[in-house]
Motif scaffolding. Sequence first.
Motif, mmCIF file in Angstrom:
data_model
loop_
_atom_site.group_PDB
_atom_site.id
_atom_site.type_symbol
_atom_site.label_atom_id
_atom_site.label_comp_id
_atom_site.label_asym_id
_atom_site.label_seq_id
_atom_site.Cartn_x
_atom_site.Cartn_y
_atom_site.Cartn_z
ATOM 1 N N PRO A 1 0.574 -1.228 0.124
ATOM 2 C CA PRO A 1 -0.096 -0.088 -0.028
ATOM 3 C C PRO A 1 0.836 1.264 -0.091
ATOM 4 O O PRO A 1 1.988 1.173 0.395
ATOM 5 C CB PRO A 1 -0.583 0.114 1.245
ATOM 6 N N ILE A 2 0.287 2.317 -0.414
ATOM 7 C CA ILE A 2 1.108 3.644 -0.611
ATOM 8 C C ILE A 2 0.353 4.523 0.729
ATOM 9 O O ILE A 2 -0.856 4.736 0.727
ATOM 10 C CB ILE A 2 0.600 4.450 -1.953
ATOM 11 N N ARG A 3 1.194 4.952 1.363
ATOM 12 C CA ARG A 3 0.845 5.768 2.536
ATOM 13 C C ARG A 3 0.211 7.210 1.961
ATOM 14 O O ARG A 3 0.813 7.611 0.687
ATOM 15 C CB ARG A 3 1.892 5.994 3.328
ATOM 16 N N LEU A 4 -0.811 7.841 2.844
ATOM 17 C CA LEU A 4 -1.268 9.310 2.445
ATOM 18 C C LEU A 4 -0.031 10.200 2.271
ATOM 19 O O LEU A 4 1.091 10.125 3.110
ATOM 20 C CB LEU A 4 -2.258 9.805 3.366
ATOM 21 N N TYR A 5 0.119 10.813 1.218
ATOM 22 C CA TYR A 5 0.957 11.906 1.070
ATOM 23 C C TYR A 5 2.360 11.364 0.475
ATOM 24 O O TYR A 5 3.343 11.960 0.006
ATOM 25 C CB TYR A 5 1.542 12.836 2.113
ATOM 26 N N GLU A 6 2.569 9.850 0.243
ATOM 27 C CA GLU A 6 3.851 9.428 -0.216
ATOM 28 C C GLU A 6 3.537 9.588 -1.853
ATOM 29 O O GLU A 6 2.471 9.082 -2.511
ATOM 30 C CB GLU A 6 3.750 7.995 0.094
ATOM 31 N N GLN A 7 4.652 9.897 -2.419
ATOM 32 C CA GLN A 7 4.653 10.089 -3.847
ATOM 33 C C GLN A 7 5.278 8.682 -4.693
ATOM 34 O O GLN A 7 5.972 8.042 -4.268
ATOM 35 C CB GLN A 7 5.699 11.195 -4.166
ATOM 36 N N VAL A 8 3.972 8.261 -5.526
ATOM 37 C CA VAL A 8 4.445 7.360 -6.411
ATOM 38 C C VAL A 8 5.332 7.928 -7.457
ATOM 39 O O VAL A 8 4.702 8.879 -8.327
ATOM 40 C CB VAL A 8 3.265 6.686 -6.942
ATOM 41 N N ARG A 9 6.593 7.637 -7.721
ATOM 42 C CA ARG A 9 7.177 8.351 -8.659
ATOM 43 C C ARG A 9 7.766 7.550 -9.629
ATOM 44 O O ARG A 9 8.099 6.319 -9.574
ATOM 45 C CB ARG A 9 8.632 9.069 -7.978
ATOM 46 N N LEU A 10 7.536 7.832 -11.021
ATOM 47 C CA LEU A 10 7.648 7.073 -12.304
ATOM 48 C C LEU A 10 8.392 7.833 -13.525
ATOM 49 O O LEU A 10 8.167 8.923 -13.591
ATOM 50 C CB LEU A 10 6.293 6.832 -12.910
ATOM 51 N N ARG A 11 9.119 7.106 -13.910
ATOM 52 C CA ARG A 11 9.958 7.519 -15.071
ATOM 53 C C ARG A 11 9.431 6.959 -16.297
ATOM 54 O O ARG A 11 9.241 5.749 -16.280
ATOM 55 C CB ARG A 11 11.517 7.488 -15.011
ATOM 56 N N LEU A 12 9.011 7.571 -17.459
ATOM 57 C CA LEU A 12 8.509 7.050 -18.576
ATOM 58 C C LEU A 12 9.763 6.795 -19.482
ATOM 59 O O LEU A 12 10.564 7.805 -19.958
ATOM 60 C CB LEU A 12 7.584 8.092 -19.363
ATOM 61 N N VAL A 13 10.189 5.362 -19.454
ATOM 62 C CA VAL A 13 11.455 5.087 -19.968
ATOM 63 C C VAL A 13 11.378 4.918 -21.603
ATOM 64 O O VAL A 13 12.210 5.365 -22.319
ATOM 65 C CB VAL A 13 11.965 3.783 -19.323
ATOM 66 N N ALA A 14 10.140 4.615 -22.020
ATOM 67 C CA ALA A 14 10.048 4.182 -23.690
ATOM 68 C C ALA A 14 8.683 4.515 -23.797
ATOM 69 O O ALA A 14 7.696 4.262 -23.318
ATOM 70 C CB ALA A 14 10.349 2.813 -23.908
ATOM 71 N N VAL A 15 8.730 5.465 -25.016
ATOM 72 C CA VAL A 15 7.337 6.006 -25.469
ATOM 73 C C VAL A 15 7.441 5.625 -27.057
ATOM 74 O O VAL A 15 8.324 5.816 -27.658
ATOM 75 C CB VAL A 15 7.186 7.610 -25.437
ATOM 76 N N ARG A 16 6.463 5.037 -27.609
ATOM 77 C CA ARG A 16 6.347 4.480 -28.915
ATOM 78 C C ARG A 16 5.246 5.400 -29.521
ATOM 79 O O ARG A 16 4.002 5.145 -29.491
ATOM 80 C CB ARG A 16 5.947 3.122 -28.985
ATOM 81 N N PRO A 17 5.530 6.369 -30.662
ATOM 82 C CA PRO A 17 4.417 7.056 -31.343
ATOM 83 C C PRO A 17 3.666 6.173 -32.166
ATOM 84 O O PRO A 17 4.048 4.901 -32.659
ATOM 85 C CB PRO A 17 5.249 8.125 -32.162
ATOM 86 N N GLY A 18 2.426 6.274 -32.568
ATOM 87 C CA GLY A 18 1.537 5.390 -33.334
ATOM 88 C C GLY A 18 0.549 5.101 -32.670
ATOM 89 O O GLY A 18 -0.731 5.114 -33.396
ATOM 90 N N TRP A 19 0.347 4.722 -31.361
ATOM 91 C CA TRP A 19 -0.879 4.456 -30.726
ATOM 92 C C TRP A 19 -1.499 5.642 -30.314
ATOM 93 O O TRP A 19 -1.090 6.719 -30.358
ATOM 94 C CB TRP A 19 -0.446 3.481 -29.422
ATOM 95 N N SER A 20 -2.755 5.440 -29.819
ATOM 96 C CA SER A 20 -3.309 6.575 -29.335
ATOM 97 C C SER A 20 -3.863 6.390 -27.730
ATOM 98 O O SER A 20 -3.893 5.345 -27.190
ATOM 99 C CB SER A 20 -4.863 6.501 -29.828
ATOM 100 N N GLY A 21 -3.506 7.630 -26.880
ATOM 101 C CA GLY A 21 -3.740 7.548 -25.650
ATOM 102 C C GLY A 21 -2.063 7.249 -24.877
ATOM 103 O O GLY A 21 -1.600 6.631 -25.454
ATOM 104 N N ALA A 22 -2.215 7.305 -23.564
ATOM 105 C CA ALA A 22 -0.978 7.208 -23.052
ATOM 106 C C ALA A 22 -1.369 6.814 -21.429
ATOM 107 O O ALA A 22 -2.333 6.047 -21.074
ATOM 108 C CB ALA A 22 -0.290 8.625 -22.785
ATOM 109 N N LEU A 23 -0.362 6.778 -20.690
ATOM 110 C CA LEU A 23 -0.127 6.192 -19.438
ATOM 111 C C LEU A 23 -1.797 6.367 -18.643
ATOM 112 O O LEU A 23 -2.142 7.526 -18.483
ATOM 113 C CB LEU A 23 0.739 6.479 -18.410
ATOM 114 N N ARG A 24 -2.120 5.353 -17.567
ATOM 115 C CA ARG A 24 -3.248 5.617 -17.160
ATOM 116 C C ARG A 24 -2.893 5.522 -15.570
ATOM 117 O O ARG A 24 -1.885 4.345 -15.480
ATOM 118 C CB ARG A 24 -4.482 4.703 -17.206
ATOM 119 N N PHE A 25 -3.174 6.118 -14.711
ATOM 120 C CA PHE A 25 -2.624 5.857 -13.255
ATOM 121 C C PHE A 25 -3.744 6.199 -12.143
ATOM 122 O O PHE A 25 -4.524 7.071 -12.452
ATOM 123 C CB PHE A 25 -1.447 6.762 -13.098
ATOM 124 N N GLY A 26 -3.415 5.845 -10.887
ATOM 125 C CA GLY A 26 -4.617 6.163 -9.760
ATOM 126 C C GLY A 26 -4.191 5.188 -8.836
ATOM 127 O O GLY A 26 -3.177 4.865 -8.429
#
Length: 206
Positions: free
Chosen positions: A84-109
């Motif tokens: 579990p993620i604690r309140l106020y704890e930041q979930v930090r992500l680096r987008l390492v690879a991105v491929r043009p051509g598809w529609s839409g991007a990362l979903r998170f929550g």
Amino acid sequence: MAKSVDPSLAVVTSSLVLAYSSPPARLLATRPCCGPGPERRPVLGEAPRFHAQAKGKNVRLDGHSRRATRRNSFCNGVTFTQRPIRLYEQVRLRLVAVRPGWSGALRFGFTAHDPSLMSAQDIPKYACPDLVTRPGYWAKALPENLALRDTVLAYWADRHGRVFYSVNDGEPVLFHCGVAVSGPLWALIDVYGITDEVQLLAPGNH
């Protein structure tokens, strides 16, 4: 004979004129849609990892469960954190690879459901709309114009049930309201669309 004017009355009158002629546009523009402004509190602890079993069928994890790569297609990339993620704890992500051509991007929550109790049948192809239409799941999409390679995304939930995110340590953006914070929350990350690979970062890691 001209009457003299009390200087103190002139100052008051001038202040009133300025107050009514200059509406507080900046204050109105920065007021959040639900509750007070974002709160930030330091949260210490080990950085989260991806859950090794609760993931979409196209997800491959590295040996440390810190990097998630989606193989084939543009979907079946749903992942969760292993704790579990604690309140106020930041979930930090680096987008390492991105491929043009598809529609839409990362979903998170977040989700209130323990990923350890999920079966393969519980994890659908998409976080949105498949998961978010179920109780206990909250997620939205990162705007495509922000889903660039090496972008660092951080997001967190506060005690009011609001979710904020920031990109490359920029200003927080109110992302979601109404998240249930009375129980534990796990991070939900869908490696979707143009987003091919993401890496979970330690706090303060860039």
